[in-house]
Design a protein around this motif. Sequence first.
Motif, PDB file in Angstrom:
ATOM      1  N   THR A 169       0.867  -1.190   0.000  1.00 51.70           N
ATOM      2  CA  THR A 169       0.000   0.000   0.000  1.00 51.70           C
ATOM      3  C   THR A 169       0.899   1.234   0.000  1.00 51.70           C
ATOM      4  OG1 THR A 169      -1.752  -1.134   1.231  1.00 51.70           O
ATOM      5  CG2 THR A 169      -1.788   1.271   1.263  1.00 51.70           C
ATOM      6  N   THR A 170       0.799   2.040  -1.068  1.00 51.38           N
ATOM      7  CA  THR A 170       1.581   3.276  -1.168  1.00 51.38           C
ATOM      8  C   THR A 170       0.883   4.365  -0.370  1.00 51.38           C
ATOM      9  OG1 THR A 170       2.191   2.615  -3.410  1.00 51.38           O
ATOM     10  CG2 THR A 170       2.636   4.895  -2.800  1.00 51.38           C
ATOM     11  N   ARG A 216      -8.062   1.605   8.649  1.00 53.43           N
ATOM     12  CA  ARG A 216      -8.622   2.331   7.499  1.00 53.43           C
ATOM     13  C   ARG A 216      -7.853   2.002   6.225  1.00 53.43           C
ATOM     14  NH1 ARG A 216      -9.566   8.646   9.088  1.00 53.43           N
ATOM     15  NH2 ARG A 216     -11.303   8.458  10.575  1.00 53.43           N
ATOM     16  N   ILE A 217      -6.536   2.167   6.268  1.00 49.65           N
ATOM     17  CA  ILE A 217      -5.773   1.956   5.026  1.00 49.65           C
ATOM     18  C   ILE A 217      -5.713   0.480   4.664  1.00 49.65           C
ATOM     19  CG2 ILE A 217      -4.422   4.043   5.483  1.00 49.65           C
ATOM     20  CD1 ILE A 217      -1.959   2.159   5.788  1.00 49.65           C
ATOM     21  N   SER A 228      -2.226  -4.306  -4.840  1.00 47.11           N
ATOM     22  CA  SER A 228      -1.594  -3.064  -4.404  1.00 47.11           C
ATOM     23  C   SER A 228      -2.668  -1.990  -4.230  1.00 47.11           C
ATOM     24  CB  SER A 228      -0.547  -2.604  -5.422  1.00 47.11           C
ATOM     25  OG  SER A 228      -1.163  -2.428  -6.678  1.00 47.11           O
ATOM     26  N   GLY A 229      -2.367  -0.984  -3.437  1.00 46.49           N
ATOM     27  CA  GLY A 229      -3.349   0.063  -3.192  1.00 46.49           C
ATOM     28  C   GLY A 229      -2.672   1.375  -2.852  1.00 46.49           C
ATOM     29  N   ILE A 230      -3.484   2.443  -2.802  1.00 47.39           N
ATOM     30  CA  ILE A 230      -2.971   3.777  -2.500  1.00 47.39           C
ATOM     31  C   ILE A 230      -3.765   4.342  -1.329  1.00 47.39           C
ATOM     32  CG2 ILE A 230      -2.783   6.148  -3.388  1.00 47.39           C
ATOM     33  CD1 ILE A 230      -2.371   4.866  -6.184  1.00 47.39           C
ATOM     34  N   ALA A 231      -3.057   4.827  -0.310  1.00 47.58           N
ATOM     35  CA  ALA A 231      -3.714   5.430   0.858  1.00 47.58           C
ATOM     36  C   ALA A 231      -3.296   6.893   0.950  1.00 47.58           C
ATOM     37  CB  ALA A 231      -3.324   4.694   2.130  1.00 47.58           C
ATOM     38  N   ILE A 232      -4.295   7.776   0.999  1.00 46.21           N
ATOM     39  CA  ILE A 232      -4.030   9.217   1.024  1.00 46.21           C
ATOM     40  C   ILE A 232      -4.631   9.796   2.298  1.00 46.21           C
ATOM     41  CG2 ILE A 232      -4.499  11.422  -0.150  1.00 46.21           C
ATOM     42  CD1 ILE A 232      -5.001   9.247  -2.645  1.00 46.21           C
TER      43      ILE A 232
END
Length: 426
Positions: free
Chosen positions: A201-202, A313-314, A323-327
Amino acid sequence: MTLPVALAGNDVIGQAKTGTGKTLGFGLPLLERVTVTADVEAGRATADRLTDAPQALVVVPTRELCQQVTNDLLTAGKVRNVRVLAIYGGRAYEPQVDALKKGVDVIVGTPGRLLDLAGQKKLNLQHIRSLVLDEADEMLDLGFLPDVEKIMGMLPVKRQTMLFSATMPGAVISLARRYMSQPTHIRATAPDDEGATVANTTQHVFRAHSLDKVELVSRILQAEGRGLAMIFCRTKRTAADVAEQLEKRGFASGAVHGDLGQGAREQALRAFRNGKVDVLVCTDVAARGIDVEGVTHVINYQTPEDEKTYLHRIGRTGRAGASGIAITLVDWDDIPRWQLINKALVLSFNDPEETYSTSPHLYELLGIPVGTKGILPRADRTRAGLDAEVVEDLGETGGRGARGNGRRPAGGKPAAAPVEDRPART
């Protein structure tokens, strides 16, 4: 790691990052220990082992997790026709009581409704062979541990107990000591996966102004390769407001928070799973255990309460190898809170970069096409939307549930919100 120990009938304490498959880690051994008609027919068990009373119990902290675990166990137990029932608040009692009368093998439930039905002698817990406490640390945070202990006091002493928790606070450890027999503590980590977050997770953290956040999120939602997205807020009011504003901007969005009736919460989650909406705005009620395929982006609209909440949450993205993106968007006044989370998780975002919806680095980092505006072009509005998913009439209990359909419970006064729906402490 869990399966050989749990299948042998030993007590287990399981600790692993979110998204690593805990449900099947306890689900498969649980289903194996249940005796059903198919086992008797195949000669694997004798007829005297059959009963219509539940033989296994899974206790979970939230209604959303209750539904998900139930669905996973139904899928895994389909071949042997294992009867699994979800028992949680916000729905009418009668269908749950009727299902119990017909016979059930496995029960998945939230503590409040389980205690209610057991207290009314509608739920027989005398035949339970396996107990699972899922997300035990969350039950502690929500104040459910006294209820859980009451439930455990109603169960047979001779049983298998499995406890799963992402973290192990003192109260959870003492619960394990009191109610478990020589448990094996299994802690799953990958050798190349340092830190508490899942490696694929980025993470991005931006310092953002509250008046610019909706505009900023609208542009993030138009990033290249964006699949389903979950947006987390700290308060119910913010979640409702953000969902409404995104809908006005052309996004197919739904909301899950404690001010909604149970029917509306389930409608939004179903629409999200089915792809009718691709943006789900929620409070932390949906941060635990919810597993929806294809979630590529998680956006923390408001800074989480603490590092545990951040991890959960992320953890809705980057699951099962994807893969995923957490902002995370941090308000100026939330910087001290964020820095505590950053320090606890040993992250590298102590001073997040000041970022606006027009900042070039935002477009570059997240793959947002140049020239993107805060309103979704009509040509891209291809989802059916929330209204395409029907709202079930669940015969909802409590004033919150009744709010959406104009009904009030008997006695004329709206009931208090269920404990599991109360907002996080701020």
